[in-house]
Design a protein around this motif. Structure first.
Motif, PDB file in Angstrom:
ATOM      1  N   ARG A   1      66.426  48.382  91.829  1.00  0.00           N
ATOM      2  CA  ARG A   1      65.670  48.648  90.600  1.00  0.00           C
ATOM      3  C   ARG A   1      65.699  47.470  89.626  1.00  0.00           C
ATOM      4  NH1 ARG A   1      63.922  53.785  89.886  1.00  0.00           N
ATOM      5  NH2 ARG A   1      64.779  55.407  91.235  1.00  0.00           N
ATOM      6  N   MET A   2      66.372  46.388  89.986  1.00  0.00           N
ATOM      7  CA  MET A   2      66.487  45.230  89.098  1.00  0.00           C
ATOM      8  C   MET A   2      65.351  44.243  89.354  1.00  0.00           C
ATOM      9  SD  MET A   2      70.603  44.555  89.369  1.00  0.00           S
ATOM     10  CE  MET A   2      70.469  43.051  88.368  1.00  0.00           C
ATOM     11  N   PRO A   3      65.003  43.422  88.368  1.00  0.00           N
ATOM     12  CA  PRO A   3      63.994  42.367  88.589  1.00  0.00           C
ATOM     13  C   PRO A   3      64.437  41.431  89.711  1.00  0.00           C
ATOM     14  CG  PRO A   3      64.483  42.605  86.254  1.00  0.00           C
ATOM     15  CD  PRO A   3      65.494  43.423  86.975  1.00  0.00           C
ATOM     16  N   ARG A   4      63.540  41.127  90.619  1.00  0.00           N
ATOM     17  CA  ARG A   4      63.918  40.328  91.791  1.00  0.00           C
ATOM     18  C   ARG A   4      64.341  38.915  91.406  1.00  0.00           C
ATOM     19  NH1 ARG A   4      58.990  43.028  94.938  1.00  0.00           N
ATOM     20  NH2 ARG A   4      60.117  44.771  95.890  1.00  0.00           N
ATOM     21  N   ARG A   5      63.743  38.365  90.370  1.00  0.00           N
ATOM     22  CA  ARG A   5      64.135  37.030  89.905  1.00  0.00           C
ATOM     23  C   ARG A   5      65.587  37.046  89.446  1.00  0.00           C
ATOM     24  NH1 ARG A   5      63.400  34.578  84.717  1.00  0.00           N
ATOM     25  NH2 ARG A   5      63.042  32.314  84.794  1.00  0.00           N
ATOM     26  N   THR A   6      65.954  38.084  88.690  1.00  0.00           N
ATOM     27  CA  THR A   6      67.334  38.240  88.214  1.00  0.00           C
ATOM     28  C   THR A   6      68.286  38.448  89.384  1.00  0.00           C
ATOM     29  OG1 THR A   6      66.533  39.220  86.160  1.00  0.00           O
ATOM     30  CG2 THR A   6      68.848  39.594  86.724  1.00  0.00           C
ATOM     31  N   VAL A   7      67.866  39.226  90.368  1.00  0.00           N
ATOM     32  CA  VAL A   7      68.701  39.488  91.540  1.00  0.00           C
ATOM     33  C   VAL A   7      68.986  38.196  92.291  1.00  0.00           C
ATOM     34  CG1 VAL A   7      68.777  40.630  93.796  1.00  0.00           C
ATOM     35  CG2 VAL A   7      67.952  41.880  91.804  1.00  0.00           C
ATOM     36  N   LEU A   8      67.960  37.378  92.508  1.00  0.00           N
ATOM     37  CA  LEU A   8      68.143  36.128  93.238  1.00  0.00           C
ATOM     38  C   LEU A   8      69.107  35.192  92.517  1.00  0.00           C
ATOM     39  CD1 LEU A   8      64.452  35.454  94.351  1.00  0.00           C
ATOM     40  CD2 LEU A   8      66.382  35.982  95.857  1.00  0.00           C
ATOM     41  N   ILE A   9      68.962  35.091  91.212  1.00  0.00           N
ATOM     42  CA  ILE A   9      69.866  34.227  90.435  1.00  0.00           C
ATOM     43  C   ILE A   9      71.290  34.770  90.486  1.00  0.00           C
ATOM     44  CG2 ILE A   9      70.412  33.422  88.105  1.00  0.00           C
ATOM     45  CD1 ILE A   9      67.373  33.285  87.588  1.00  0.00           C
ATOM     46  N   GLY A  10      71.444  36.101  90.358  1.00  0.00           N
ATOM     47  CA  GLY A  10      72.770  36.711  90.416  1.00  0.00           C
ATOM     48  C   GLY A  10      73.430  36.520  91.774  1.00  0.00           C
ATOM     49  N   LEU A  11      72.654  36.656  92.841  1.00  0.00           N
ATOM     50  CA  LEU A  11      73.197  36.458  94.187  1.00  0.00           C
ATOM     51  C   LEU A  11      73.655  35.021  94.389  1.00  0.00           C
ATOM     52  CD1 LEU A  11      70.578  38.513  96.244  1.00  0.00           C
ATOM     53  CD2 LEU A  11      72.980  39.120  95.874  1.00  0.00           C
ATOM     54  N   MET A  12      72.883  34.078  93.877  1.00  0.00           N
ATOM     55  CA  MET A  12      73.273  32.678  94.018  1.00  0.00           C
ATOM     56  C   MET A  12      74.505  32.372  93.159  1.00  0.00           C
ATOM     57  SD  MET A  12      72.762  30.012  95.750  1.00  0.00           S
ATOM     58  CE  MET A  12      71.460  30.824  96.662  1.00  0.00           C
ATOM     59  N   ALA A  13      74.658  33.049  92.010  1.00  0.00           N
ATOM     60  CA  ALA A  13      75.862  32.878  91.195  1.00  0.00           C
ATOM     61  C   ALA A  13      77.094  33.383  91.953  1.00  0.00           C
ATOM     62  CB  ALA A  13      75.705  33.622  89.868  1.00  0.00           C
ATOM     63  N   LEU A  14      76.940  34.502  92.660  1.00  0.00           N
ATOM     64  CA  LEU A  14      78.039  35.021  93.484  1.00  0.00           C
ATOM     65  C   LEU A  14      78.369  34.052  94.610  1.00  0.00           C
ATOM     66  CD1 LEU A  14      79.941  37.416  94.048  1.00  0.00           C
ATOM     67  CD2 LEU A  14      78.097  38.445  95.405  1.00  0.00           C
TER      68      LEU A  14
END
Length: 409
Positions: free
Chosen positions: A64-77
């Motif tokens: 349910r999250m914005p995909r742009r935000t998800v991609l950035i968060g995944l790369m931060a992890l």
């Protein structure tokens, strides 16, 4: 093609580098931490386990999250996991850091594939996925050899710091280049709806094709070094350059597969699996001379990665209600193929069938992949046929002339 695909490719380059570089650093890590090489090998397994668990889990939790935000968060992890790997004080902490590094891998490719296909027209969807995957294949040409040399000369910890820097560059590229329309939450069916989309038989058949098809690749590729040294007669120092040739072949196959799949998704998949089966079956002959062995490495990468984009798109299409979750599950299937293929190839080698026997085991897995793909095709035809007949009946009925009421009296 949209420039935003470059941002996805940079992330894929970093992920591909950290996934494969550990194989070349195992002796250095083992010596530094005072452990055996087989024990150090568990660091490879820990990463793969992180991919298998993290791919569907993170995709479902972030649906349910914005995909742009998800991609950035995944790369931060991803950056955090590699930084922790660089500063890990001992084996146990490094094992945990490698598991953490693997968690965002599958979800990044899964969500990234959805974003990539949404940025282009239907006639370029496979090509857009192949351009994202190009970061993964180029990592085998440049990223892994350079990172391995860095680890050998500056210490293995420097390698993971370098990969962290690549991750930071990917975050900046994602923030700058991903279109604003992906900054809003994507429509989602909720966790229950996402999981329900995976109950479809065609989805599982597509995932099964991935496991068998890429299991064929890893049955051979996991033991490519002993094939090149024992069968083809190469010196161990030449293997790194030859593995870069595999990356060249994989890059070519990936780009060609993306173009062909936009014209015929199913035809490209079948053609790629047949090509992979043929290349693996010819390995005992190709490994008899050095020049043909080098050619075999290129052909192996090309034949295997022709199927990458078609498989990714097929899974997404079969689970259209939950494309991010299905796409991420396909990445988990890739890693199951890695583990299962390596195990099957090892069984053939341990049984004493010869240095090239893992390739023949891989050829049999490619046949299995063809069989699963054929079953999937038959299931699709059976599901489509009733809808086609119903559509024809409605069309015929709409053209039947209405009789005047007087004729019925």
């Amino acid at each position: 093609m949209p420039l935003a695909l470059l941002a996805l490719a940079v992330g894929a380059f970093g992920i591909g580098t950290t996934e494969f570089v550990m194989m070349g650093l195992l002796p250095d890590v083992a010596t530094d931490l005072g452990i055996s090489i087989p024990t150090a090998g568990h660091l490879v397994s820990a990463y793969a386990l992180g991919v298998v668990i993290g791919a569907p889990l993170l995709a479902a939790l972030t649906s349910r999250m914005p995909r742009r935000t998800v991609l950035i968060g995944l790369m931060a992890l991803f950056v955090a996991g590699n930084a922790l790997s660089a500063f890990a004080p001992g084996y146990d902490s490094l094992l945990a850091a490698r598991f953490l590094s693997g968690l965002p891998h599958g979800a990044f490719f899964g969500v990234g594939a959805v974003v990539a296909t949404n940025m282009v027209g239907p006639e370029r969807r496979a090509r857009s996925v192949s351009l994202m995957f190009m970061g993964l294949t180029v990592a085998n040409i440049a990223g892994v050899p350079v990172a391995t040399l860095m680890g050998q000369h500056l210490g293995w910890r420097a390698t993971f710091l370098g990969v962290s820097v690549i991750g930071l560059a990917a975050i900046a590229a994602l923030a700058l280049l991903i279109p604003r329309d992906h900054a809003h939450a994507a429509p989602a069916a909720g966790l229950r709806g996402e999981l329900a989309a995976l109950r479809s038989l065609p989805v599982w058949l597509a995932l099964g094709t991935t496991v068998a098809g890429f299991g064929a690749l890893f049955a051979a590729y996991s033991y490519i070094t002993p094939m090149l040294t024992d069968a083809a007669g190469y010196a161990e120092g030449s293997v790194t350059l030859l593995l870069a040739l595999f990356g060249v072949g994989a890059t070519i196959g990936n780009l060609v597969g993306g173009r062909l799949a936009d014209h015929s998704l199913r035809g490209t998949l079948f053609g790629g699996l047949v090509s992979l089966m043929a290349v693996l079956a010819l390995f005992p002959l190709l490994m008899s001379t050095r020049w043909s062995a080098a050619l075999a490495v290129v052909l192996l990468g090309a034949a295997a990665f022709v199927t990458g984009s078609p498989l990714q798109l097929m899974v997404m299409e079969k689970a259209s209600a939950a494309p991010s979750l299905a796409s991420s599950a396909n990445q988990a299937a890739f890693n199951l193929a890695n583990a299962g293929g390596a195990w099957i190839g090892g069984v053939a080698l341990a049984a004493g069938f010869g240095a090239t026997s893992p390739a023949l085991a891989g050829a049999m897995l490619a046949v299995l992949g063809l069989g699963v793909a054929a079953v999937a095709y038959a299931v699709d035809r059976r599901r489509v046929a009733p809808r086609v007949r119903a559509g024809r009946e409605r069309l015929v009925a709409s053209h039947v002339p209405q009789q005047p009421e007087a004729l019925h009296r």
